[in-house]
Design a protein around this motif. Structure first.
Motif, PDB file in Angstrom:
ATOM      1  N   ARG A  98       0.867  -1.140   0.313  1.00 34.87           N
ATOM      2  CA  ARG A  98      -0.053  -0.221  -0.261  1.00 34.87           C
ATOM      3  C   ARG A  98       0.948   1.635  -0.066  1.00 34.87           C
ATOM      4  O   ARG A  98       0.284   2.370  -0.775  1.00 34.87           O
ATOM      5  CB  ARG A  98      -1.460  -0.163   1.176  1.00 34.87           C
ATOM      6  N   ARG A  99       1.971   0.900   0.392  1.00 38.69           N
ATOM      7  CA  ARG A  99       3.096   1.812   0.147  1.00 38.69           C
ATOM      8  C   ARG A  99       3.687   2.337  -1.049  1.00 38.69           C
ATOM      9  O   ARG A  99       3.864   3.397  -1.727  1.00 38.69           O
ATOM     10  CB  ARG A  99       4.125   1.828   1.156  1.00 38.69           C
ATOM     11  N   ILE A 100       3.905   1.345  -1.597  1.00 40.65           N
ATOM     12  CA  ILE A 100       4.176   1.403  -3.230  1.00 40.65           C
ATOM     13  C   ILE A 100       2.961   1.656  -4.047  1.00 40.65           C
ATOM     14  O   ILE A 100       2.890   2.853  -4.813  1.00 40.65           O
ATOM     15  CB  ILE A 100       4.331   0.374  -3.642  1.00 40.65           C
ATOM     16  N   ALA A 101       0.941   1.292  -3.453  1.00 44.74           N
ATOM     17  CA  ALA A 101       0.474   2.251  -4.391  1.00 44.74           C
ATOM     18  C   ALA A 101      -0.116   3.496  -4.264  1.00 44.74           C
ATOM     19  O   ALA A 101      -0.508   4.155  -4.869  1.00 44.74           O
ATOM     20  CB  ALA A 101      -0.606   0.803  -3.684  1.00 44.74           C
ATOM     21  N   LEU A 122      10.945   4.744   0.132  1.00 44.59           N
ATOM     22  CA  LEU A 122      10.912   3.232  -0.654  1.00 44.59           C
ATOM     23  C   LEU A 122      12.014   2.612  -0.935  1.00 44.59           C
ATOM     24  O   LEU A 122      12.648   1.159   0.231  1.00 44.59           O
ATOM     25  CB  LEU A 122       9.694   2.714  -1.109  1.00 44.59           C
ATOM     26  N   ALA A 123      12.574   3.285  -1.256  1.00 40.83           N
ATOM     27  CA  ALA A 123      14.178   2.315  -2.174  1.00 40.83           C
ATOM     28  C   ALA A 123      15.191   2.738  -1.534  1.00 40.83           C
ATOM     29  O   ALA A 123      16.085   1.544  -0.910  1.00 40.83           O
ATOM     30  CB  ALA A 123      14.674   3.714  -3.460  1.00 40.83           C
ATOM     31  N   ASP A 124      15.332   3.208  -0.094  1.00 39.07           N
ATOM     32  CA  ASP A 124      16.453   3.653   0.650  1.00 39.07           C
ATOM     33  C   ASP A 124      16.329   2.832   1.731  1.00 39.07           C
ATOM     34  O   ASP A 124      17.127   1.969   2.887  1.00 39.07           O
ATOM     35  CB  ASP A 124      16.308   4.685   1.659  1.00 39.07           C
ATOM     36  N   GLU A 125      14.947   2.296   2.057  1.00 38.00           N
ATOM     37  CA  GLU A 125      14.772   0.269   3.038  1.00 38.00           C
ATOM     38  C   GLU A 125      14.322  -0.017   2.373  1.00 38.00           C
ATOM     39  O   GLU A 125      14.493  -1.541   3.435  1.00 38.00           O
ATOM     40  CB  GLU A 125      12.555   1.905   3.613  1.00 38.00           C
ATOM     41  N   LEU A 126      14.333  -0.804   1.415  1.00 36.75           N
ATOM     42  CA  LEU A 126      13.881  -1.969   1.179  1.00 36.75           C
ATOM     43  C   LEU A 126      15.220  -2.588   0.758  1.00 36.75           C
ATOM     44  O   LEU A 126      16.280  -1.507  -0.192  1.00 36.75           O
ATOM     45  CB  LEU A 126      13.291  -1.596  -0.569  1.00 36.75           C
ATOM     46  N   ASP A 130      12.641  -7.829  -6.432  1.00 42.13           N
ATOM     47  CA  ASP A 130      11.455  -7.293  -7.488  1.00 42.13           C
ATOM     48  C   ASP A 130      11.325  -5.915  -6.643  1.00 42.13           C
ATOM     49  O   ASP A 130      10.900  -5.622  -7.937  1.00 42.13           O
ATOM     50  CB  ASP A 130      10.530  -8.209  -7.585  1.00 42.13           C
ATOM     51  N   VAL A 131      11.013  -5.997  -5.743  1.00 43.60           N
ATOM     52  CA  VAL A 131       9.687  -5.103  -5.378  1.00 43.60           C
ATOM     53  C   VAL A 131      11.043  -3.646  -5.350  1.00 43.60           C
ATOM     54  O   VAL A 131      10.571  -2.796  -5.652  1.00 43.60           O
ATOM     55  CB  VAL A 131       9.841  -5.537  -3.459  1.00 43.60           C
ATOM     56  N   ARG A 132      12.121  -3.651  -4.782  1.00 45.74           N
ATOM     57  CA  ARG A 132      13.068  -2.980  -4.912  1.00 45.74           C
ATOM     58  C   ARG A 132      13.201  -2.075  -6.267  1.00 45.74           C
ATOM     59  O   ARG A 132      13.293  -0.515  -7.228  1.00 45.74           O
ATOM     60  CB  ARG A 132      14.328  -2.450  -3.642  1.00 45.74           C
ATOM     61  N   ALA A 161      19.625  -4.583 -12.784  1.00 44.09           N
ATOM     62  CA  ALA A 161      20.779  -5.538 -11.634  1.00 44.09           C
ATOM     63  C   ALA A 161      19.916  -5.898 -10.636  1.00 44.09           C
ATOM     64  O   ALA A 161      20.190  -7.084 -10.467  1.00 44.09           O
ATOM     65  CB  ALA A 161      21.456  -4.790 -11.350  1.00 44.09           C
ATOM     66  N   GLU A 162      18.712  -5.244  -9.945  1.00 47.64           N
ATOM     67  CA  GLU A 162      17.891  -6.245  -9.167  1.00 47.64           C
ATOM     68  C   GLU A 162      16.317  -7.122  -9.510  1.00 47.64           C
ATOM     69  O   GLU A 162      16.666  -8.052  -9.069  1.00 47.64           O
ATOM     70  CB  GLU A 162      17.363  -5.108  -8.000  1.00 47.64           C
ATOM     71  N   ALA A 163      16.578  -7.135 -10.803  1.00 43.60           N
ATOM     72  CA  ALA A 163      15.061  -7.432 -11.055  1.00 43.60           C
ATOM     73  C   ALA A 163      15.229  -9.057 -11.210  1.00 43.60           C
ATOM     74  O   ALA A 163      16.214  -9.227 -11.384  1.00 43.60           O
ATOM     75  CB  ALA A 163      14.667  -6.883 -12.086  1.00 43.60           C
ATOM     76  N   VAL A 164      14.791  -9.980 -10.904  1.00 47.07           N
ATOM     77  CA  VAL A 164      14.694 -11.171 -10.865  1.00 47.07           C
ATOM     78  C   VAL A 164      13.505 -11.896 -11.360  1.00 47.07           C
ATOM     79  O   VAL A 164      13.560 -12.609 -12.363  1.00 47.07           O
ATOM     80  CB  VAL A 164      14.749 -12.715  -9.444  1.00 47.07           C
TER      81      VAL A 164
END
Length: 221
Positions: A98-101, A122-126, A130-132, A161-164
Motif C-alpha cells: 500500500r505504500r507503493i500503491a 522506499l528505495a532506501d529502506e527496501l 523485485d520490489v525494490r 541489476a536487481e530484478a529477478v
C-alpha cells in the motif's frame, strides 16, 4: 424539509467541522457511511469514522482507491490510498504494497514532490530484489521529468541489476532502452533487444509492454 443543510460559504462548513469534537465527527462519518451507496464516498466516510488502524476498513478503502484509479480519478484515488495506508498496521503484509500503491497514485496524480519523497524513502529502506526494482523504475520516471534522462537511465539500470522476475526484468530493460535512446544509442539497442527477447518468450505478456519494447528497438535501430 429534506433533512439537508447547505452552507452559503465553504468556510462555514469547514469551521463547523473543525470545531466539532473528534468523537462527534467520527460518529457523523459512520452514520454517513451507512447511508451512502457510492463506493468511493462510502469508503472515505468509513475511513474517517475509524479511531486508529482497522485492517477490515483498510481493505474496503484500498478497493475504493482501485475503483477511483480505474475510472481515472487520480486525485481521489491518491486520497483513498493514503487513508488505506493510515488504517493498515505496520506489521501487516499489506503495508508495503500500500505504500507503493500510494506512491504510484501520487505520481499518476502529478504530485511529483510527494511521490519522490515516498519513493526515495522506499528505495532506501527496501532490500535489493523485485520490489525494490519496481520502486527504482518509479523513481526513474520521476527523475526523468525532474532532471532528465541521465539520472533516469542510472536508476533503470539499477532496476535491471536487481530484478529477478522475467516480466519485471523485461520492463526494466525497456526503461533503459527508452532513457538511453537520445544519449547512448548502442546501449539503447542492446537493452531493447534484451527486452524483446525476454518478453516474447513469456506467455500472456500484455500488449502495451511488448509494444513499448518493440518500439524502443525500432527507435534504436
Amino acid at each position: 424539509a429534506d433533512g439537508r443543510i447547505a452552507f452559503e460559504h465553504p468556510l462555514f462548513a469547514s469551521a463547523v467541522y473543525s470545531t466539532a469534537p473528534y468523537a462527534r465527527r467520527r460518529a457523523t462519518h459512520a452514520a454517513l457511511a451507512g447511508s451512502i451507496r457510492d463506493v468511493e464516498e462510502r469508503a472515505r466516510h468509513l475511513a474517517l469514522a475509524c479511531d486508529g488502524v482497522d485492517p477490515v476498513v483498510a481493505q474496503v478503502v484500498d478497493d475504493a482507491a482501485r475503483h477511483a484509479r480505474a475510472r481515472g480519478a487520480s486525485d481521489g484515488a491518491a486520497e483513498l490510498a493514503a487513508l488505506a495506508l493510515q488504517l493498515t498496521p505496520e506489521d501487516s503484509p499489506d503495508h508495503e504494497a500500500r505504500r507503493i500503491a500510494l506512491a504510484e497514485q501520487m505520481l499518476l496524480a502529478g504530485d511529483f514532490d510527494r511521490a519522490r519523497t515516498e519513493v526515495q524513502r522506499l528505495a532506501d529502506e527496501l532490500a535489493p530484489g523485485d520490489v525494490r526494482a519496481r520502486v527504482l523504475l518509479m523513481l526513474a520516471e520521476i527523475e526523468y521529468w525532474r532532471t532528465g534522462e541521465s539520472a533516469a537511465l542510472s536508476l533503470a539500470e539499477q532496476a535491471v541489476a536487481e530484478a529477478v522476475d522475467p516480466l519485471l526484468l523485461g520492463r526494466s530493460y525497456t526503461a533503459v532502452a527508452g532513457y538511453a535512446a537520445t544519449c547512448d544509442v548502442p546501449r539503447a539497442a542492446a537493452a531493447a533487444n534484451r527486452a524483446v527477447a525476454l518478453l516474447e518468450a513469456l506467455p500472456g505478456v500484455e500488449g502495451p509492454l511488448l509494444a513499448a519494447a518493440l518500439g524502443a528497438r525500432v527507435r534504436a535501430q
